[in-house]
Design an enzyme around this catalytic site. Structure first.
Site, PDB file in Angstrom:
ATOM      1  N   ASN A 147     -42.474 -79.009  -7.384  1.00  0.00           N
ATOM      2  CA  ASN A 147     -43.905 -78.713  -7.214  1.00  0.00           C
ATOM      3  C   ASN A 147     -44.154 -77.441  -6.411  1.00  0.00           C
ATOM      4  O   ASN A 147     -45.246 -77.241  -5.891  1.00  0.00           O
ATOM      5  CB  ASN A 147     -44.655 -79.919  -6.616  1.00  0.00           C
ATOM      6  CG  ASN A 147     -44.080 -80.352  -5.276  1.00  0.00           C
ATOM      7  OD1 ASN A 147     -43.315 -79.626  -4.661  1.00  0.00           O
ATOM      8  ND2 ASN A 147     -44.462 -81.538  -4.817  1.00  0.00           N
ATOM      9  N   ARG A 285     -46.588 -78.954   6.689  1.00  0.00           N
ATOM     10  CA  ARG A 285     -46.691 -80.286   7.294  1.00  0.00           C
ATOM     11  C   ARG A 285     -47.691 -80.252   8.454  1.00  0.00           C
ATOM     12  O   ARG A 285     -47.722 -79.296   9.232  1.00  0.00           O
ATOM     13  CB  ARG A 285     -45.334 -80.761   7.824  1.00  0.00           C
ATOM     14  CG  ARG A 285     -44.367 -81.200   6.735  1.00  0.00           C
ATOM     15  CD  ARG A 285     -44.842 -82.440   5.973  1.00  0.00           C
ATOM     16  NE  ARG A 285     -43.957 -82.817   4.888  1.00  0.00           N
ATOM     17  CZ  ARG A 285     -44.168 -82.555   3.587  1.00  0.00           C
ATOM     18  NH1 ARG A 285     -45.239 -81.905   3.189  1.00  0.00           N
ATOM     19  NH2 ARG A 285     -43.308 -82.970   2.680  1.00  0.00           N
ATOM     20  N   GLN A 314     -50.218 -89.685   7.770  1.00  0.00           N
ATOM     21  CA  GLN A 314     -50.848 -89.768   6.453  1.00  0.00           C
ATOM     22  C   GLN A 314     -50.793 -91.190   5.942  1.00  0.00           C
ATOM     23  O   GLN A 314     -49.704 -91.761   5.973  1.00  0.00           O
ATOM     24  CB  GLN A 314     -50.156 -88.806   5.475  1.00  0.00           C
ATOM     25  CG  GLN A 314     -50.442 -87.362   5.810  1.00  0.00           C
ATOM     26  CD  GLN A 314     -49.986 -86.360   4.759  1.00  0.00           C
ATOM     27  OE1 GLN A 314     -50.209 -85.170   4.912  1.00  0.00           O
ATOM     28  NE2 GLN A 314     -49.355 -86.788   3.690  1.00  0.00           N
ATOM     29  N   HIS A 333     -53.748 -84.844   0.962  1.00  0.00           N
ATOM     30  CA  HIS A 333     -52.491 -84.194   0.549  1.00  0.00           C
ATOM     31  C   HIS A 333     -52.345 -84.218  -0.978  1.00  0.00           C
ATOM     32  O   HIS A 333     -51.799 -85.158  -1.548  1.00  0.00           O
ATOM     33  CB  HIS A 333     -51.320 -84.923   1.214  1.00  0.00           C
ATOM     34  CG  HIS A 333     -50.025 -84.194   1.135  1.00  0.00           C
ATOM     35  ND1 HIS A 333     -48.965 -84.473   1.955  1.00  0.00           N
ATOM     36  CD2 HIS A 333     -49.605 -83.189   0.324  1.00  0.00           C
ATOM     37  CE1 HIS A 333     -47.951 -83.674   1.659  1.00  0.00           C
ATOM     38  NE2 HIS A 333     -48.309 -82.895   0.663  1.00  0.00           N
TER      39      HIS A 333
HETATM   40  P1  NAD Z   1     -37.384 -74.129   0.805  1.00  0.00           P
HETATM   41  O1  NAD Z   1     -36.265 -74.985   1.284  1.00  0.00           O
HETATM   42  O2  NAD Z   1     -37.232 -73.405  -0.485  1.00  0.00           O
HETATM   43  O3  NAD Z   1     -37.736 -73.024   1.912  1.00  0.00           O
HETATM   44  C1  NAD Z   1     -37.885 -73.319   3.264  1.00  0.00           C
HETATM   45  C2  NAD Z   1     -37.750 -72.007   4.019  1.00  0.00           C
HETATM   46  O4  NAD Z   1     -38.099 -72.259   5.388  1.00  0.00           O
HETATM   47  C3  NAD Z   1     -36.311 -71.479   4.021  1.00  0.00           C
HETATM   48  O5  NAD Z   1     -36.317 -70.144   3.531  1.00  0.00           O
HETATM   49  C4  NAD Z   1     -35.924 -71.527   5.486  1.00  0.00           C
HETATM   50  O6  NAD Z   1     -35.043 -70.494   5.869  1.00  0.00           O
HETATM   51  C5  NAD Z   1     -37.285 -71.415   6.157  1.00  0.00           C
HETATM   52  N1  NAD Z   1     -37.308 -71.872   7.554  1.00  0.00           N
HETATM   53  C6  NAD Z   1     -36.655 -72.921   8.117  1.00  0.00           C
HETATM   54  N2  NAD Z   1     -36.922 -72.976   9.439  1.00  0.00           N
HETATM   55  C7  NAD Z   1     -37.737 -71.924   9.714  1.00  0.00           C
HETATM   56  C8  NAD Z   1     -38.344 -71.440  10.904  1.00  0.00           C
HETATM   57  N3  NAD Z   1     -38.136 -72.056  12.084  1.00  0.00           N
HETATM   58  N4  NAD Z   1     -39.136 -70.341  10.832  1.00  0.00           N
HETATM   59  C9  NAD Z   1     -39.342 -69.714   9.649  1.00  0.00           C
HETATM   60  N5  NAD Z   1     -38.802 -70.135   8.482  1.00  0.00           N
HETATM   61  C10 NAD Z   1     -38.009 -71.236   8.515  1.00  0.00           C
HETATM   62  O7  NAD Z   1     -38.648 -75.086   0.812  1.00  0.00           O
HETATM   63  P2  NAD Z   1     -40.001 -74.946  -0.032  1.00  0.00           P
HETATM   64  O8  NAD Z   1     -39.837 -75.596  -1.334  1.00  0.00           O
HETATM   65  O9  NAD Z   1     -40.494 -73.549   0.050  1.00  0.00           O
HETATM   66  O10 NAD Z   1     -40.925 -75.924   0.835  1.00  0.00           O
HETATM   67  C11 NAD Z   1     -41.244 -75.611   2.170  1.00  0.00           C
HETATM   68  C12 NAD Z   1     -41.965 -76.793   2.804  1.00  0.00           C
HETATM   69  O11 NAD Z   1     -43.239 -76.945   2.190  1.00  0.00           O
HETATM   70  C13 NAD Z   1     -41.284 -78.145   2.602  1.00  0.00           C
HETATM   71  O12 NAD Z   1     -40.296 -78.388   3.569  1.00  0.00           O
HETATM   72  C14 NAD Z   1     -42.431 -79.104   2.753  1.00  0.00           C
HETATM   73  O13 NAD Z   1     -42.611 -79.436   4.113  1.00  0.00           O
HETATM   74  C15 NAD Z   1     -43.633 -78.310   2.279  1.00  0.00           C
HETATM   75  N6  NAD Z   1     -44.105 -78.762   0.945  1.00  0.00           N
HETATM   76  C16 NAD Z   1     -45.366 -79.267   0.858  1.00  0.00           C
HETATM   77  C17 NAD Z   1     -45.853 -79.708  -0.352  1.00  0.00           C
HETATM   78  C18 NAD Z   1     -47.256 -80.210  -0.501  1.00  0.00           C
HETATM   79  O14 NAD Z   1     -47.543 -80.960  -1.426  1.00  0.00           O
HETATM   80  N7  NAD Z   1     -48.176 -79.817   0.367  1.00  0.00           N
HETATM   81  C19 NAD Z   1     -45.025 -79.684  -1.495  1.00  0.00           C
HETATM   82  C20 NAD Z   1     -43.756 -79.130  -1.365  1.00  0.00           C
HETATM   83  C21 NAD Z   1     -43.299 -78.697  -0.147  1.00  0.00           C
END
Ligand code: NAD
Length: 385
Positions: A147, A285, A314, A333
């Site tokens: 997603n 989050r 949530q 959400h």
């Molecule tokens: P991903 O694993 O592709 O990317 C996460 C990125 O965060 C990585 O590049 C990592 O290096 C970086 N990161 C980790 N710690 C960090 C920090 N302290 N400072 C800066 N960057 C940091 O994940 P993604 O698919 O891009 O998803 C990211 C987040 O989005 C998920 O973990 C989830 O919490 C959230 N998400 C929310 C929804 C929603 O429905 N709202 C859906 C999917 C994901």
């Protein structure tokens, strides 16, 4: 035979839909980074149907019952008397979605001695205590990539909605008004503004790509720097730390995972570094942002608008202050669970279950914890402290 407990959000208040606004959804077979979309066999639903709620059951029942397993589907997830807790002692697999998370705390993990797999139907497994799961030998997996674009589109929508003051203007129209000056007294163009994303993983990078044509100046920070050719293509400014980024941005997107050291990442100290009138979007989050510090920052004018769809806990309680604080564009959400998104994460959930029961490896990019440690995407994007 295994007991699988699947925690999903409740059905629509009007009942499970008899029909849909559209007859089909586009078929997406490959993502921007080359990763292929889930490809399980015997998909138990038609893509485009509502499968993310209790009656939809992620389309899993026929496959699991066909193998003789027991499938429990419930939305009753909180508190000691909940159906989830009643089934934990003999559950082998718990499936949950971030939208309606089954919080797997160390205490709950201790009550689930047979639990072997905590599977997130979606992305973001912070509702599972990853350290406790690692210690208990539980595999944690999610449907990475399923997603990401759904969320990136939602971020773009929220950026434009906040900066152009869309929601209050729409309300004026609905109420029969024509108060143009009221509507535009907080309305700007995004063109020429500085936009920064904190984390440029799958979603953060997709947001940058989608905003590039709007003529924004793009910034990012991430412990993993993007390839030089991507920085060049998008004319990105890299910031070595979040303070440097927030000082340089008019609009900030928060897209990093939640783990213990990123809790309350946006606090009074970081808000104090921001430009007056910054817009903040958070679809990552809720716990990344100090709840009350944000309300103070909005009231002080540091934040000109806040939007997102993530809260803690949530579902958020009715009196959660983000529901009513000024200049908010919050939604429940929803960003990652459009009908398009759930077709992919439900298919991915089935794919992981087929790996599990057929003894084939789960894709590395789907793994968060395995073999007692962070693994796959978990090893790249999460920390245990
Ligand atoms: P991903 O694993 O592709 O990317 C996460 C990125 O965060 C990585 O590049 C990592 O290096 C970086 N990161 C980790 N710690 C960090 C920090 N302290 N400072 C800066 N960057 C940091 O994940 P993604 O698919 O891009 O998803 C990211 C987040 O989005 C998920 O973990 C989830 O919490 C959230 N998400 C929310 C929804 C929603 O429905 N709202 C859906 C999917 C994901």
């Amino acid at each position: 035979m295994a007991k699988i407990v699947c925690v999903l959000y409740p059905d629509p208040q009007t009942g499970y839909p008899p029909s849909y606004a559209r007859d089909s959804i586009p078929s997406i077979t490959r993502y921007a980074n080359g990763q292929t979309a889930p490809a399980p066999h015997d998909l138990g639903f038609k893509p485009g149907e509502l499968v993310g709620c209790v009656s939809g059951e992620l389309g899993l029942r026929a496959y699991l019952e066909g193998l003789g397993h027991e499938l429990i589907v419930t939305s009753d997830k909180d508190g000691p008397g909940s159906e989830l807790e009643r089934h934990l002692p003999d559950a082998e697999i718990v499936i949950s979605q971030p939208f309606w998370p089954a919080y797997l705390t160390p205490e709950r993990i201790a009550k689930a001695p047979k639990l072997k797999l905590a599977l997130t139907a979606g992305i973001g497994s912070d509702h599972v205590d990853l350290e406790a799961a690692a210690k208990a030998g539980i595999t944690v997996a999610e449907v990475t990539g399923s997603n990401s674009i759904s969320v990136a589109e939602h971020v773009v929508m929220m950026v434009l909605s906040l900066v152009r003051n869309y929601l209050p203007s729409h309300e004026i129209a609905v109420k029969g008004g024509w108060n143009i000056a009221d509507a535009i007294s907080r309305s700007y163009d995004v063109e020429g503004m500085d936009f920064g994303t904190i984390a440029a993983g799958r979603i953060g990078l997709a947001v940058l790509r989608r905003l590039k044509p709007f003529g924004l100046k793009l910034h990012y920070t991430d412990p993993h720097r993007l390839p030089a050719e991507v920085e060049k293509e998008l004319e990105l400014t890299y910031h070595p730390d979040p303070v440097s980024l927030v000082r340089a941005a008019d609009i900030i997107n928060l897209q990093m995972p939640l783990y213990p050291s990123t809790e309350n990442f946006f606090n009074d100290a970081l808000f104090a570094e921001m430009r007056r009138g910054t817009y903040l979007v958070n679809t990552a989050r809720g716990k990344l942002v100090d709840r009350d510090a944000l309300v103070r920052a909005v009231k002080a004018g540091i934040i000109a608008g806040y939007a997102g769809d993530v809260w803690f806990p949530q579902p958020a309680p009715p009196d959660h202050p983000w529901r009513t604080m000024p200049y908010n564009g919050m939604t429940p959400h929803i960003s990652g669970t459009s009908l398009s998104a759930q077709a992919r994460y439900a298919a991915g959930t089935l794919e992981v279950l087929q790996n599990w029961f057929e003894g084939t490896p789960i894709r590395d990019e789907y793994l968060i914890v395995d073999g007692g440690r962070l693994a796959g995407t978990g090893a790249k994007s999460y920390k245990l402290d």
